[in-house]
Design an enzyme around this catalytic site. Structure first.
Site, PDB file in Angstrom:
ATOM      1  N   THR A 160      25.872  99.955  41.685  1.00 25.16           N
ATOM      2  CA  THR A 160      25.018 100.155  40.800  1.00 25.16           C
ATOM      3  C   THR A 160      23.586  98.985  41.412  1.00 25.16           C
ATOM      4  OG1 THR A 160      26.287  97.766  40.103  1.00 25.16           O
ATOM      5  CG2 THR A 160      26.713  99.610  39.828  1.00 25.16           C
ATOM      6  N   GLY A 204      29.336  97.496  42.641  1.00 23.12           N
ATOM      7  CA  GLY A 204      29.034  96.484  41.493  1.00 23.12           C
ATOM      8  C   GLY A 204      28.156  95.399  41.803  1.00 23.12           C
ATOM      9  N   HIS A 205      27.321  95.024  41.611  1.00 23.08           N
ATOM     10  CA  HIS A 205      26.265  94.737  40.945  1.00 23.08           C
ATOM     11  C   HIS A 205      26.029  93.123  42.025  1.00 23.08           C
ATOM     12  CE1 HIS A 205      27.955  90.712  39.016  1.00 23.08           C
ATOM     13  NE2 HIS A 205      28.821  92.060  38.639  1.00 23.08           N
ATOM     14  N   ASP A 206      25.137  92.751  42.530  1.00 26.00           N
ATOM     15  CA  ASP A 206      25.518  91.620  43.372  1.00 26.00           C
ATOM     16  C   ASP A 206      26.657  91.060  45.295  1.00 26.00           C
ATOM     17  OD1 ASP A 206      23.091  89.944  41.723  1.00 26.00           O
ATOM     18  OD2 ASP A 206      24.711  90.184  40.655  1.00 26.00           O
ATOM     19  N   GLU A 250      29.643  90.979  43.002  1.00 27.69           N
ATOM     20  CA  GLU A 250      30.007  90.132  43.778  1.00 27.69           C
ATOM     21  C   GLU A 250      30.685  89.275  44.458  1.00 27.69           C
ATOM     22  OE1 GLU A 250      28.710  86.372  40.853  1.00 27.69           O
ATOM     23  OE2 GLU A 250      28.407  87.397  39.408  1.00 27.69           O
TER      24      GLU A 250
END
Ligand SMILES: CC(C)(COP(=O)(O)OP(=O)(O)OC[C@H]1O[C@@H](n2cnc3c(N)ncnc32)[C@H](O)[C@@H]1OP(=O)(O)O)[C@@H](O)C(=O)NCCC(=O)NCCS
Length: 234
Positions: free
Chosen positions: A124, A142-144, A162
């Site tokens: 993402t 997923g993000h970060d 994260e």
């Protein structure tokens, strides 16, 4: 067309050859690979693998006198790193190879050289992936999230947002990692594990919730991804 070879003529190496074929079939600007064959220290030179020759071992790559792209299709992060460290030929380059159906966010995704991203992956936003990482079939990130160099992810792994994964982590098929977890350098995560808490470096962790069952003698340096890495499918 650019010449390309694969180090590792085992099962995953042959799957990476399929990935090259699929990129070529798209006839896009990336469909430019002229596959020359495999390198593999465990197979005799000249042997044919699915119609393509084994051209030699890692040392033979050091005597190549013209530009050649190389993908190291070895799942074990330590073995993968040691092979790459044996190659000191400026004619060898390491492209990023991404299957045409992979979904990657356009916002702040960075991918290091030599990374292989197989069919069905979804990556993402705000994600850094290091160099010589393998994302096998159908992984989601997923993000970060930050992934260090030489990590290998087997099929169908889900990494939540994260997450920080240090250098040389191997993650077995179908494992899941909870958001905000950290996985230490050189750790091995078993097939189907559910990582609900951060894992230390240099262990093997299995089960649900994942628990360390072994500690290893050596762990890699444990870098994070350098921010200069950029996404460039070549
Ligand atoms: C985790 C793994 C690397 C362990 O390998 P290993 O270091 O040889 O460890 P062992 O086989 O000695 O297993 C140690 C213990 O963990 C258990 N174990 C191993 N893998 C497990 C798993 N995935 N889930 C739950 N328990 C597991 C073993 O049964 C053993 O338990 P015991 O001591 O009670 O007998 C391996 O089992 C694994 O899951 N590999 C991933 C395979 C994969 O995804 N392949 C993808 C190919 S594309």
């Amino acid at each position: 067309m650019k010449k390309i070879a694969i180090y590792g003529a085992g099962g995953f190496g042959r799957e990476v050859k399929m990935l090259i074929d699929q990129i070529n079939e798209t006839k896009s600007k990336y469909s430019q690979w002229d596959f020359k064959g495999y390198y593999d220290d465990g197979m005799e030179k000249g042997r044919m693998v699915n119609g393509f020759p084994v051209l030699g071992g890692a040392e033979d790559l050091n005597s190549i006198e013209e530009p050649m792209a190389l993908l190291v299709a070895i799942g074990n992060p330590k073995v993968k790193k040691s092979i790459i460290e044996k190659i000191s030929n400026n004619n060898i380059s390491y492209p990023v190879l991404i299957h045409p159906n992979v979904q990657i966010g356009t916002d702040e995704v960075k991918i290091g050289e030599g990374t292989i991203i197989c069919a069905g992956c979804i990556i993402t936003v705000n994600i850094s992936i290091g160099k010589h990482v393998i994302l096998n079939l159908g992984c989601t990130i997923g993000h970060d999230t930050i992934i260090g160099d030489y990590c290998s992810f087997m099929p169908a792994i889900n990494i939540s947002g994260e997450v920080t994964i240090y250098e040389g982590v191997y993650c077995g098929t179908g494992a899941k990692i909870i958001n905000q977890a950290t996985v230490g350098a050189g750790t091995v995560i078993g097939m189907g594990a559910v990582v609900t808490k951060s894992l230390p470096e240099g262990c093997t962790a299995v089960g649900m919730p994942a628990q360390p069952v072994k500690f290893h003698n050596t762990v890699p340096a444990g870098n994070k991804v350098e921010s200069k890495n950029t996404i460039t499918q070549q």
